[in-house]
Write a protein that holds these residues in place. Structure first.
Motif, PDB file in Angstrom:
ATOM      1  N   ILE A  39       0.849  -1.390  -0.058  1.00 56.03           N
ATOM      2  CA  ILE A  39      -0.190  -0.092  -0.115  1.00 56.03           C
ATOM      3  C   ILE A  39       1.281   1.306  -0.268  1.00 56.03           C
ATOM      4  N   GLU A  40       0.902   1.500  -1.539  1.00 55.02           N
ATOM      5  CA  GLU A  40       2.102   3.226  -0.961  1.00 55.02           C
ATOM      6  C   GLU A  40       0.671   4.595  -0.810  1.00 55.02           C
ATOM      7  N   THR A  41      -0.431   4.040  -1.453  1.00 57.51           N
ATOM      8  CA  THR A  41      -1.085   5.802  -1.366  1.00 57.51           C
ATOM      9  C   THR A  41      -2.431   5.629  -0.995  1.00 57.51           C
ATOM     10  N   GLU A  42      -3.166   6.510  -0.687  1.00 59.55           N
ATOM     11  CA  GLU A  42      -4.073   6.518   0.776  1.00 59.55           C
ATOM     12  C   GLU A  42      -5.320   6.005  -0.561  1.00 59.55           C
ATOM     13  N   ALA A  43      -4.940   6.269  -1.905  1.00 56.82           N
ATOM     14  CA  ALA A  43      -6.241   5.993  -3.199  1.00 56.82           C
ATOM     15  C   ALA A  43      -5.709   4.301  -2.776  1.00 56.82           C
ATOM     16  N   ASP A  44      -4.708   3.748  -2.123  1.00 59.68           N
ATOM     17  CA  ASP A  44      -4.454   2.246  -2.719  1.00 59.68           C
ATOM     18  C   ASP A  44      -5.291   1.560  -1.247  1.00 59.68           C
ATOM     19  N   ALA A  45      -4.972   2.280  -0.402  1.00 52.09           N
ATOM     20  CA  ALA A  45      -5.845   2.080   0.788  1.00 52.09           C
ATOM     21  C   ALA A  45      -7.005   1.854   0.491  1.00 52.09           C
ATOM     22  N   GLN A  46      -7.680   2.617   0.199  1.00 52.65           N
ATOM     23  CA  GLN A  46      -9.317   2.869  -0.279  1.00 52.65           C
ATOM     24  C   GLN A  46      -9.433   1.733  -1.338  1.00 52.65           C
ATOM     25  N   ARG A  47      -8.389   1.379  -2.024  1.00 50.77           N
ATOM     26  CA  ARG A  47      -9.272   0.985  -3.175  1.00 50.77           C
ATOM     27  C   ARG A  47      -9.561  -0.978  -2.672  1.00 50.77           C
ATOM     28  N   TRP A  48      -8.568  -1.342  -1.643  1.00 51.99           N
ATOM     29  CA  TRP A  48      -7.723  -2.259  -1.169  1.00 51.99           C
ATOM     30  C   TRP A  48      -8.445  -2.720  -0.006  1.00 51.99           C
ATOM     31  N   LYS A  49      -9.250  -1.393   0.746  1.00 50.86           N
ATOM     32  CA  LYS A  49      -9.963  -1.389   2.087  1.00 50.86           C
ATOM     33  C   LYS A  49      -8.896  -1.582   2.785  1.00 50.86           C
ATOM     34  N   PHE A  50      -8.222  -1.624   3.381  1.00 47.18           N
ATOM     35  CA  PHE A  50      -6.715  -1.477   3.728  1.00 47.18           C
ATOM     36  C   PHE A  50      -7.438  -1.188   5.759  1.00 47.18           C
ATOM     37  N   ALA A  51      -7.236  -2.530   6.106  1.00 43.60           N
ATOM     38  CA  ALA A  51      -7.960  -2.188   7.858  1.00 43.60           C
ATOM     39  C   ALA A  51      -6.622  -1.507   8.507  1.00 43.60           C
ATOM     40  N   GLY A  52      -5.769  -1.989   8.831  1.00 43.36           N
ATOM     41  CA  GLY A  52      -4.260  -1.559   9.248  1.00 43.36           C
ATOM     42  C   GLY A  52      -3.194  -2.545   8.657  1.00 43.36           C
ATOM     43  N   PRO A  53      -1.943  -2.029   9.327  1.00 39.66           N
ATOM     44  CA  PRO A  53      -1.193  -3.085   9.102  1.00 39.66           C
ATOM     45  C   PRO A  53      -0.337  -3.933  10.090  1.00 39.66           C
ATOM     46  N   PRO A  54      -0.005  -4.862   9.266  1.00 39.78           N
ATOM     47  CA  PRO A  54      -0.114  -5.380   8.187  1.00 39.78           C
ATOM     48  C   PRO A  54      -2.229  -6.384   8.570  1.00 39.78           C
ATOM     49  N   THR A  55      -2.757  -5.954   6.689  1.00 42.03           N
ATOM     50  CA  THR A  55      -4.081  -6.536   6.774  1.00 42.03           C
ATOM     51  C   THR A  55      -3.566  -8.273   5.715  1.00 42.03           C
ATOM     52  N   ILE A  56      -4.349  -9.052   7.019  1.00 40.97           N
ATOM     53  CA  ILE A  56      -4.038 -10.814   5.740  1.00 40.97           C
ATOM     54  C   ILE A  56      -5.443 -10.762   6.046  1.00 40.97           C
ATOM     55  N   ARG A  57      -6.053 -11.038   3.882  1.00 37.06           N
ATOM     56  CA  ARG A  57      -7.289 -11.582   4.475  1.00 37.06           C
ATOM     57  C   ARG A  57      -7.187 -12.950   3.202  1.00 37.06           C
ATOM     58  N   SER A  58      -8.478 -13.618   2.985  1.00 29.22           N
ATOM     59  CA  SER A  58      -8.146 -15.103   2.522  1.00 29.22           C
ATOM     60  C   SER A  58      -9.652 -15.344   2.439  1.00 29.22           C
ATOM     61  N   ARG A  59     -10.159 -15.805   1.038  1.00 26.17           N
ATOM     62  CA  ARG A  59     -11.847 -15.930   1.067  1.00 26.17           C
ATOM     63  C   ARG A  59     -11.886 -16.935   2.298  1.00 26.17           C
ATOM     64  N   ALA A  60     -11.028 -18.305   1.924  1.00 23.34           N
ATOM     65  CA  ALA A  60     -10.986 -19.225   3.138  1.00 23.34           C
ATOM     66  C   ALA A  60     -11.538 -18.758   4.432  1.00 23.34           C
ATOM     67  N   MET A  61     -11.185 -17.835   4.671  1.00 22.96           N
ATOM     68  CA  MET A  61     -11.302 -17.356   6.412  1.00 22.96           C
ATOM     69  C   MET A  61     -12.596 -16.493   6.657  1.00 22.96           C
ATOM     70  N   ARG A  62     -12.485 -16.149   5.583  1.00 23.56           N
ATOM     71  CA  ARG A  62     -13.936 -14.876   4.824  1.00 23.56           C
ATOM     72  C   ARG A  62     -14.036 -14.117   6.400  1.00 23.56           C
ATOM     73  N   ARG A  63     -12.834 -12.999   6.082  1.00 25.10           N
ATOM     74  CA  ARG A  63     -12.594 -11.712   7.300  1.00 25.10           C
ATOM     75  C   ARG A  63     -11.729 -11.287   6.899  1.00 25.10           C
ATOM     76  N   THR A  64     -11.463 -10.570   7.174  1.00 26.50           N
ATOM     77  CA  THR A  64     -10.259  -9.953   6.959  1.00 26.50           C
ATOM     78  C   THR A  64      -9.914  -9.211   8.917  1.00 26.50           C
ATOM     79  N   VAL A  65      -8.606 -10.061   8.835  1.00 25.52           N
ATOM     80  CA  VAL A  65      -7.409  -9.646   9.886  1.00 25.52           C
ATOM     81  C   VAL A  65      -6.755  -8.973   9.963  1.00 25.52           C
ATOM     82  N   ALA A  66      -6.669  -7.365  11.335  1.00 26.57           N
ATOM     83  CA  ALA A  66      -5.494  -6.739  10.460  1.00 26.57           C
ATOM     84  C   ALA A  66      -4.879  -7.085  11.915  1.00 26.57           C
TER      85      ALA A  66
END
Length: 72
Positions: A39-66
């Protein structure tokens, strides 16, 4: 399994989180493709729905983990 790992260069814990994620996958005999997304810009953060550093997500987990990883 596909895992998205979102981070930014100044994040003090992303390398530790990456290592711990890979160790956990190995311990559970799970294979995964880990896509490292910088994530390099605010636009990247919004586009990727960046929850906080680091953000790890997987469809298998069915949730986002910061993850918050304390330095040792």
């Amino acid at each position: 399994m596909k895992i998205e790992f979102l981070y930014f260069d100044g994040c003090p814990s992303y390398q530790t989180a990456d290592r711990l994620l890979r160790e956990a996958l190995a311990e559970e005999n799970q294979s995964a493709t880990i896509e490292m997304i910088k994530i390099e810009t605010e636009a990247d953060a919004q586009r990727w729905k960046f929850a906080g550093p680091p953000t790890i997500r997987s469809r298998a987990m069915r949730r986002t983990v910061a993850w918050s990883v304390a330095s040792t």
